[in-house]
Write a protein that holds these residues in place. Sequence first.
Motif, PDB file in Angstrom:
ATOM      1  N   PHE A  89       0.826  -1.212   0.000  1.00 32.31           N
ATOM      2  CA  PHE A  89       0.000   0.000   0.000  1.00 32.31           C
ATOM      3  C   PHE A  89       0.861   1.264   0.000  1.00 32.31           C
ATOM      4  O   PHE A  89       1.955   1.304   0.565  1.00 32.31           O
ATOM      5  CB  PHE A  89      -0.929   0.015   1.224  1.00 32.31           C
ATOM      6  N   ASP A  90       0.301   2.297  -0.628  1.00 28.25           N
ATOM      7  CA  ASP A  90       0.968   3.615  -0.653  1.00 28.25           C
ATOM      8  C   ASP A  90       0.561   4.456   0.549  1.00 28.25           C
ATOM      9  O   ASP A  90       1.262   5.395   0.920  1.00 28.25           O
ATOM     10  CB  ASP A  90       0.550   4.383  -1.921  1.00 28.25           C
ATOM     11  N   TRP A  91      -0.628   4.147   1.076  1.00 27.99           N
ATOM     12  CA  TRP A  91      -1.186   5.022   2.110  1.00 27.99           C
ATOM     13  C   TRP A  91      -2.025   4.151   3.044  1.00 27.99           C
ATOM     14  O   TRP A  91      -2.886   3.390   2.580  1.00 27.99           O
ATOM     15  CB  TRP A  91      -2.053   6.097   1.433  1.00 27.99           C
ATOM     16  N   VAL A  92      -1.766   4.274   4.336  1.00 32.00           N
ATOM     17  CA  VAL A  92      -2.618   3.629   5.344  1.00 32.00           C
ATOM     18  C   VAL A  92      -3.211   4.736   6.210  1.00 32.00           C
ATOM     19  O   VAL A  92      -2.487   5.607   6.705  1.00 32.00           O
ATOM     20  CB  VAL A  92      -1.836   2.626   6.220  1.00 32.00           C
ATOM     21  N   GLN A  93      -4.534   4.722   6.378  1.00 32.27           N
ATOM     22  CA  GLN A  93      -5.240   5.805   7.072  1.00 32.27           C
ATOM     23  C   GLN A  93      -6.097   5.242   8.207  1.00 32.27           C
ATOM     24  O   GLN A  93      -6.726   4.187   8.046  1.00 32.27           O
ATOM     25  CB  GLN A  93      -6.152   6.537   6.070  1.00 32.27           C
ATOM     26  N   THR A  94      -6.140   5.939   9.337  1.00 31.77           N
ATOM     27  CA  THR A  94      -7.198   5.704  10.331  1.00 31.77           C
ATOM     28  C   THR A  94      -7.762   7.059  10.733  1.00 31.77           C
ATOM     29  O   THR A  94      -7.025   8.051  10.802  1.00 31.77           O
ATOM     30  CB  THR A  94      -6.744   4.957  11.606  1.00 31.77           C
ATOM     31  N   THR A  95      -9.061   7.117  10.967  1.00 32.33           N
ATOM     32  CA  THR A  95      -9.693   8.378  11.367  1.00 32.33           C
ATOM     33  C   THR A  95     -10.601   8.118  12.560  1.00 32.33           C
ATOM     34  O   THR A  95     -11.557   7.339  12.459  1.00 32.33           O
ATOM     35  CB  THR A  95     -10.475   8.980  10.186  1.00 32.33           C
ATOM     36  N   MET A  96     -10.298   8.734  13.679  1.00 32.63           N
ATOM     37  CA  MET A  96     -11.043   8.568  14.938  1.00 32.63           C
ATOM     38  C   MET A  96     -11.213   7.077  15.286  1.00 32.63           C
ATOM     39  O   MET A  96     -12.309   6.618  15.582  1.00 32.63           O
ATOM     40  CB  MET A  96     -12.404   9.279  14.865  1.00 32.63           C
ATOM     41  N   PHE A  97     -10.124   6.369  15.217  1.00 33.04           N
ATOM     42  CA  PHE A  97     -10.125   4.917  15.374  1.00 33.04           C
ATOM     43  C   PHE A  97      -9.221   4.474  16.529  1.00 33.04           C
ATOM     44  O   PHE A  97      -9.583   3.558  17.281  1.00 33.04           O
ATOM     45  CB  PHE A  97      -9.652   4.294  14.052  1.00 33.04           C
ATOM     46  N   LEU A  98      -8.086   5.122  16.712  1.00 35.78           N
ATOM     47  CA  LEU A  98      -7.095   4.625  17.679  1.00 35.78           C
ATOM     48  C   LEU A  98      -7.667   4.516  19.093  1.00 35.78           C
ATOM     49  O   LEU A  98      -7.301   3.616  19.847  1.00 35.78           O
ATOM     50  CB  LEU A  98      -5.855   5.537  17.705  1.00 35.78           C
ATOM     51  N   HIS A  99      -8.591   5.420  19.455  1.00 29.88           N
ATOM     52  CA  HIS A  99      -9.100   5.428  20.829  1.00 29.88           C
ATOM     53  C   HIS A  99      -9.971   4.222  21.133  1.00 29.88           C
ATOM     54  O   HIS A  99     -10.341   4.001  22.279  1.00 29.88           O
ATOM     55  CB  HIS A  99      -9.855   6.738  21.117  1.00 29.88           C
ATOM     56  N   GLU A 100     -10.331   3.453  20.108  1.00 33.24           N
ATOM     57  CA  GLU A 100     -11.170   2.278  20.363  1.00 33.24           C
ATOM     58  C   GLU A 100     -10.334   1.012  20.526  1.00 33.24           C
ATOM     59  O   GLU A 100     -10.878  -0.083  20.679  1.00 33.24           O
ATOM     60  CB  GLU A 100     -12.208   2.128  19.237  1.00 33.24           C
ATOM     61  N   LEU A 101      -9.013   1.158  20.544  1.00 32.36           N
ATOM     62  CA  LEU A 101      -8.120  -0.002  20.570  1.00 32.36           C
ATOM     63  C   LEU A 101      -7.477  -0.207  21.933  1.00 32.36           C
ATOM     64  O   LEU A 101      -7.065   0.748  22.592  1.00 32.36           O
ATOM     65  CB  LEU A 101      -6.997   0.198  19.549  1.00 32.36           C
ATOM     66  N   SER A 102      -7.353  -1.487  22.329  1.00 33.84           N
ATOM     67  CA  SER A 102      -6.516  -1.811  23.477  1.00 33.84           C
ATOM     68  C   SER A 102      -5.060  -1.525  23.097  1.00 33.84           C
ATOM     69  O   SER A 102      -4.736  -1.395  21.911  1.00 33.84           O
ATOM     70  CB  SER A 102      -6.678  -3.287  23.844  1.00 33.84           C
ATOM     71  N   THR A 103      -4.199  -1.446  24.091  1.00 27.78           N
ATOM     72  CA  THR A 103      -2.785  -1.159  23.809  1.00 27.78           C
ATOM     73  C   THR A 103      -2.189  -2.236  22.910  1.00 27.78           C
ATOM     74  O   THR A 103      -1.466  -1.946  21.958  1.00 27.78           O
ATOM     75  CB  THR A 103      -1.987  -1.070  25.124  1.00 27.78           C
ATOM     76  N   ARG A 104      -2.530  -3.484  23.221  1.00 27.64           N
ATOM     77  CA  ARG A 104      -1.985  -4.576  22.404  1.00 27.64           C
ATOM     78  C   ARG A 104      -2.463  -4.449  20.953  1.00 27.64           C
ATOM     79  O   ARG A 104      -1.679  -4.576  20.022  1.00 27.64           O
ATOM     80  CB  ARG A 104      -2.410  -5.934  22.983  1.00 27.64           C
ATOM     81  N   ALA A 105      -3.758  -4.167  20.793  1.00 26.48           N
ATOM     82  CA  ALA A 105      -4.299  -4.028  19.434  1.00 26.48           C
ATOM     83  C   ALA A 105      -3.661  -2.846  18.725  1.00 26.48           C
ATOM     84  O   ALA A 105      -3.316  -2.922  17.542  1.00 26.48           O
ATOM     85  CB  ALA A 105      -5.817  -3.877  19.489  1.00 26.48           C
ATOM     86  N   LEU A 106      -3.491  -1.739  19.439  1.00 28.15           N
ATOM     87  CA  LEU A 106      -2.897  -0.550  18.835  1.00 28.15           C
ATOM     88  C   LEU A 106      -1.479  -0.861  18.339  1.00 28.15           C
ATOM     89  O   LEU A 106      -1.106  -0.489  17.218  1.00 28.15           O
ATOM     90  CB  LEU A 106      -2.884   0.610  19.831  1.00 28.15           C
ATOM     91  N   ARG A 107      -0.716  -1.582  19.184  1.00 31.44           N
ATOM     92  CA  ARG A 107       0.659  -1.905  18.766  1.00 31.44           C
ATOM     93  C   ARG A 107       0.650  -2.840  17.551  1.00 31.44           C
ATOM     94  O   ARG A 107       1.448  -2.667  16.620  1.00 31.44           O
ATOM     95  CB  ARG A 107       1.422  -2.524  19.937  1.00 31.44           C
ATOM     96  N   ASN A 108      -0.248  -3.821  17.567  1.00 22.76           N
ATOM     97  CA  ASN A 108      -0.324  -4.733  16.418  1.00 22.76           C
ATOM     98  C   ASN A 108      -0.695  -3.975  15.143  1.00 22.76           C
ATOM     99  O   ASN A 108      -0.172  -4.230  14.065  1.00 22.76           O
ATOM    100  CB  ASN A 108      -1.370  -5.828  16.675  1.00 22.76           C
ATOM    101  N   ILE A 109      -1.623  -3.026  15.298  1.00 27.93           N
ATOM    102  CA  ILE A 109      -2.106  -2.279  14.129  1.00 27.93           C
ATOM    103  C   ILE A 109      -1.033  -1.325  13.606  1.00 27.93           C
ATOM    104  O   ILE A 109      -0.849  -1.191  12.393  1.00 27.93           O
ATOM    105  CB  ILE A 109      -3.439  -1.587  14.487  1.00 27.93           C
ATOM    106  N   PHE A 110      -0.304  -0.683  14.519  1.00 27.51           N
ATOM    107  CA  PHE A 110       0.828   0.146  14.084  1.00 27.51           C
ATOM    108  C   PHE A 110       1.838  -0.725  13.342  1.00 27.51           C
ATOM    109  O   PHE A 110       2.392  -0.336  12.316  1.00 27.51           O
ATOM    110  CB  PHE A 110       1.494   0.825  15.290  1.00 27.51           C
TER     111      PHE A 110
END
Lengths: 408, 119
Positions: free
Chosen positions: A282-303
Motif C-alpha cells: 500500500f501507498d497510504w494507510v489511514q485511520t480516522t477517529m479509530f485509535l481510541h477504540e483499541l486496546s494497547t496490544r491491538a494498537l501496537r499490532n495495528i501500528f
Amino acid sequence: MADPKRPNSPTADYDGPPDYRVIGRHGVFPQTSHDEIERINFLAQMNRHLAARVVPGVKAAYKARVAPAFAAAHGRPIGNRHEARKAMLGDQAFCTWSALRRMTMEQRQQAGRWTAIRQREGLNARASALTHGDDRLTLNPDLAIPRYVSAVDHHCMPGSYHTEYAPGDVTNGANYDHAGFVTTGGLLGKYSDGGGHAVVQWVKKNVPDFAPRRILEFGGTVGHSSLPLAQAFPEAELTIVDLGAPMLRYGLARAKSLGVNNVRFVQASAEDLTGLFEDGSFDWVQTTMFLHELSTRALRNIFGESRRLLRPGGIVLHVEQPQYAPDMPLFEQAMRDWDAFYNNEPFWSRMHEMDLDAEMVRAGFERDRIIHGGVYGVVDRELFPDAAQDDTEDYGRKAAWHVIGAVA
Amino acid sequence: MSFNDALKEAGAKPAGKRPYFLEPQVERVLAITMTLAQELAVARQRSDTLERLLKAKGILAEEEIDSFTPDAHASAERQMWNQEFIARILRIVQQENEAALVADEVASGEMPDEAVPGA
C-alpha cells in the motif's frame, strides 16, 4: 447573537445545528418519519445546549467549589486529571451535566435503533440488492470479535459495530450512519464525511506530489471518512478493513449508491492482515477517529501492520482528538476523559496519554520521519456550522483533530 | 415483526455497566422526564408542521391561531382538559397529601387478619 463572521447561519439570528432534513441521503439510508427527524433534531439541540449552556457552569463550579475544596482537604492542588474527575463526582454541576449527557446518548441510540429496526427487512433487502455478488465485499463469518470490542459497546451503541440480527443484516450500520448527527450536530457535513475531506485537504496541501494507487483504511466502518479519499484519488483503489459485517455491507451499498466505485470492503482484524495483503502493498494507510477504540496490544499490532503494509516512501496517517499534553488544563483533560468512563470508550483515556511518537518508533518507523499536524472538519458552509469557527467546546466531540503519521 | 423487534430492541442496554451520577431513583425519574421532554418537542414540531402546511394551503391565515378565541363551550372543554391533565400528572402529590391526613393507616402487607368469631 449571530456571529457576523459566520456565513453559514440559516438565518441571521440562528446559531446551532441545521435541521436534520439537510442531511445527505443515499440508496440504503433509512426512511425517517416526521417525528423521527424531530427526535434527532431535539437530541442534537440537547447536545448543543449541554455544551454551550451547561458546560460553562460545570467549569465555573470546578473553579469556585471543586478545586478549592480539594486543596483544603489535601493541602495541595489537584494533581492530575483522574483526581480532577473524581473530585467533580462530588459536585452537583458535574453530576447533573453527566447524567443529562449520558441520557442524551441513550436516547439517541434508542431513537436511531427504532428507525433502523422497524424497517430492518427492507434495509437488508436494499443492501443485498446493491451488493449481491459484488466481489468488492469480502466477509469472513468465522472472524473472532476481540474482547476490546465485544466487552463494552462503544459509545453506548447496543450491539456495537459487529452484531448481526439476521442474515445479511445492516441494522447497526444504518443506526450508526443516520443518527450520528445527534452527536456531531452537522459538524461533519451532509454525508458525515468532513473528517475524510479534512484528511484529503491536509494531504493535498502537505504532500502535493503524492499520487497513491493503493489506499488502506483501518476501522473504516460505513466509509464516512474513507470515501473522500477514494473520490479525491479516482485512479487509486481504496480498501476498507473493519471487524463489523453490518458496517461493511452497508458501506459498500452506500458507496455504490453515491457513485463511489473504487472502493472495497473487507471484514478482517487490522491487527493481522497477513494472508490478505503482502508486505509493502500500500501507498497510504489511514485511520480516522479509530485509535481510541483499541486496546494497547491491538494498537501496537495495528501500528506494526501499518508499517509492514506500506511500501518504502508510503505514508501512514492517524487522525484523532488531541493528546493530553502537560499544558492542557486538568479540567479540560478530565472533561475529555468523560467518554472513557461514562460513554463506553474504555481505551480513550489511556490512548490519549500514550506517547504515540514512541509507539510509531516501536512499530519500526524512523523518528525523524514522523508527521504531526492538525485538521478541522470540512463541511458545506451554506448549510452547516464550520468547526474551525465554532468556539463551542464539547470536550472530545469537536471536529478539530490532530494528525500523527509517518513516512515509511 | 419489525415493530415488535423495535419495541423490544430499540431501548436495549449496551454492553458495559451503566454509571450513575445522581441517586438512582432521581436519575431514573430524570431519564423518564428527559424522554418526555423529547416527545413533547416532537409533538410541538408536528403541530407546527401542521400549522405551516395549513397556512401554505390557504386553509389557515397568519395570526389566526394567535387570535383564536374559543366560544364558551369550547373554552370550557379546553380548560377542563387542562385541569384533567394537571390532575393526572400530579396524582402522586394529591395522594401524598391525602395520606398525610390519615392518622393510622396500615400497609397491605401488614394488615392483620380479622379474628374469627367464637374462636
